[in-house]
Design a protein around this motif. Structure first.
Motif, PDB file in Angstrom:
ATOM      1  N   TRP A  71       0.847  -1.184   0.000  1.00 32.44           N
ATOM      2  CA  TRP A  71       0.000   0.000   0.000  1.00 32.44           C
ATOM      3  C   TRP A  71       0.879   1.228   0.000  1.00 32.44           C
ATOM      4  N   TYR A  72       0.692   2.107  -0.978  1.00 32.86           N
ATOM      5  CA  TYR A  72       1.506   3.328  -1.091  1.00 32.86           C
ATOM      6  C   TYR A  72       0.760   4.572  -0.607  1.00 32.86           C
ATOM      7  N   GLY A  73      -0.229   4.375   0.238  1.00 33.74           N
ATOM      8  CA  GLY A  73      -0.996   5.520   0.719  1.00 33.74           C
ATOM      9  C   GLY A  73      -2.206   5.758  -0.169  1.00 33.74           C
ATOM     10  N   HIS A  74      -3.196   6.455   0.380  1.00 35.76           N
ATOM     11  CA  HIS A  74      -4.446   6.746  -0.329  1.00 35.76           C
ATOM     12  C   HIS A  74      -5.015   5.432  -0.907  1.00 35.76           C
ATOM     13  N   ASN A 130       0.807  11.148  -3.445  1.00 38.83           N
ATOM     14  CA  ASN A 130       0.139  11.351  -2.158  1.00 38.83           C
ATOM     15  C   ASN A 130       1.172  11.398  -1.030  1.00 38.83           C
ATOM     16  N   LEU A 181       1.731  10.043   1.710  1.00 39.57           N
ATOM     17  CA  LEU A 181       2.246   8.851   2.393  1.00 39.57           C
ATOM     18  C   LEU A 181       3.198   8.009   1.542  1.00 39.57           C
ATOM     19  N   SER A 182       3.252   8.283   0.273  1.00 38.52           N
ATOM     20  CA  SER A 182       4.029   7.386  -0.590  1.00 38.52           C
ATOM     21  C   SER A 182       5.529   7.582  -0.412  1.00 38.52           C
ATOM     22  N   ASP A 216      -6.880  12.169  -7.540  1.00 36.13           N
ATOM     23  CA  ASP A 216      -6.198  11.404  -6.485  1.00 36.13           C
ATOM     24  C   ASP A 216      -6.261   9.898  -6.737  1.00 36.13           C
TER      25      ASP A 216
END
Lengths: 202, 202, 202
Positions: A11-14, A35, A37-38, A59
């Motif tokens: 999971w790379y965020g969002h 995003n 968090l990535s 997004d």
């Protein structure tokens, strides 16, 4: 079924998820590496065999056009998005596969089924006051080469037909949004799971 | 109810269906006579009292604008399609009846109810990068002059609210897509029938 | 819960409803004061703390842009509508809150949850043959400062997921369309109530 070490979900965020499959393919879903968090940028992505974008919001589209142009993955997507992409992808988008909800396509030994989602799918970001209309929002059920199935819901409210997804495709893993502002929140997602809205099996 | 010889349903390939009614009217649905299976061309069509188009994709709109301009049928359709048609039909589209999902209109003694569908309804075929947005995809329940009711689902995935269509309108005949790529496939369509998603009666 | 004299609901015809809340706020929904039944004009409206528009058809948007520009209410709406409004509202629409279906936002002590609706949400009224695409149609569940909740369905057909609205949010009051042409009619609305599609409680 049990998953072996040959399969990874990152999971790379969002909504951005990368899957390495038992058949050594890479699937990218909603590739917004921009995003917060990535940990990596889209430019650093060097493998993509299948690209999936759930709907036409920035997004979720993220850096999909650049990735698609550079790595030329198979790209099953909803009809309107496929037409729009054909004019924007390097090479004219010959690897884009227009499809629609309820349909299934095969990319090698990977199966991609398009499901519904309860959201929207456009924007007003184009110059000259022309809307960006990219059809309807969707989710995907993906069947890997060994038969393992997962569901990526995209952005959505909880909806009763998640039960049909569970009943027809019996995904063993689901990625659900829980933001609570642009999508359902944790309480609604819990209802989806609790009522077996998603997974009718077991 | 039993249908007499005064009613015929003719399938012209794809989603194109012609109905001759007990009241001697002709209903055309999704009139894409250009599809490879059709034995006749749109130019050869000489009767059309009611025209129904489920959504704004070319394989369903087909030759509808030309047919509507020439034969001037009553044309109940979703609001956005009605506005778009008004500028394209000969005579300004005075026989177009804008409506929306859940509504029912009467054309003489024929009742037309617009239902939902789980698909999309646009294109990017217009010049100058302007999307063709024709509202949402729909289906129709048609009640003939003698009370016989049928359901044309248009293009759609299976959806749970087909049960409401069955419960509210009790169609005795249904036209369902089973292509499996742009719509549900045979397995999903079987679920719709099996669970009485469509026909709650009997 | 019982409502006291501190709360009023006023119907101005069509889908236009004004709510005075226990916290002395004014909520306007689908403010088409130009409809034939309305006893007052939009110009005479002097209070609006929260503005809600269910979808982008003129009989629901009504005079919302003028009201929003003049009275600067908080305006939670679907993403596409929020982008479109940003270029049209005086002040750039800083009080517009883009959101989507399944999400909940708070405006002071008032909670606004966006629900789905089975309708469409666009037009072809812009000059130059550009569609007005304002996302998907929605409804709203509003929770007042004292916990009282009501549901405004916007324009819609009856749909099975009304049951999820009832189950998750338990509204004690619902505004449903019954026009029967652009929306469901009385019979379909009765089904919604009868099957507790809306209110699973009590």
């Amino acid at each position: 079924m049990a998953l072996g070490r040959d399969t990874t979900f990152t999971w790379y965020g969002h909504a951005c998820v990368e899957v390495r499959t038992p058949g050594d393919k890479t699937i990218l879903i909603d590739p917004w590496f921009g995003n917060p968090l990535s940990p990596k940028t889209a430019d650093a992505v060097d493998r993509c065999d299948v690209l999936l974008v759930t709907h036409g919001h920035g997004d979720h589209l993220g850096e999909a056009v650049a990735l698609g142009s550079r790595l030329k993955p198979a790209w099953p997507c909803i009809h309107e998005m496929s037409l729009w992409l054909a004019r924007r992808l390097a090479g004219g988008g010959e690897a884009v596969i227009g499809m629609n909800k309820g349909g299934t396509v095969k990319v090698g030994d990977i199966g991609i089924t398009m499901t519904g989602a309860d959201h929207s799918a456009g924007d007003w970001n184009a110059p000259g006051e022309v809307p960006l209309y990219l059809g309807e929002p969707v989710g995907f059920v993906v069947e890997l080469e060994n038969g393992f199935r997962f569901y990526h819901a995209g952005d959505t409210a909880v909806f009763g037909d998640m039960r049909l997804i569970g009943e027809l495709y019996r995904p063993e893993l689901a990625f659900l949004p829980i933001g609570g502002h642009y999508t359902m929140g944790p309480r609604e997602a819990a209802l989806a799971v609790d009522k077996r809205a998603i997974h009718a099996a077991s």
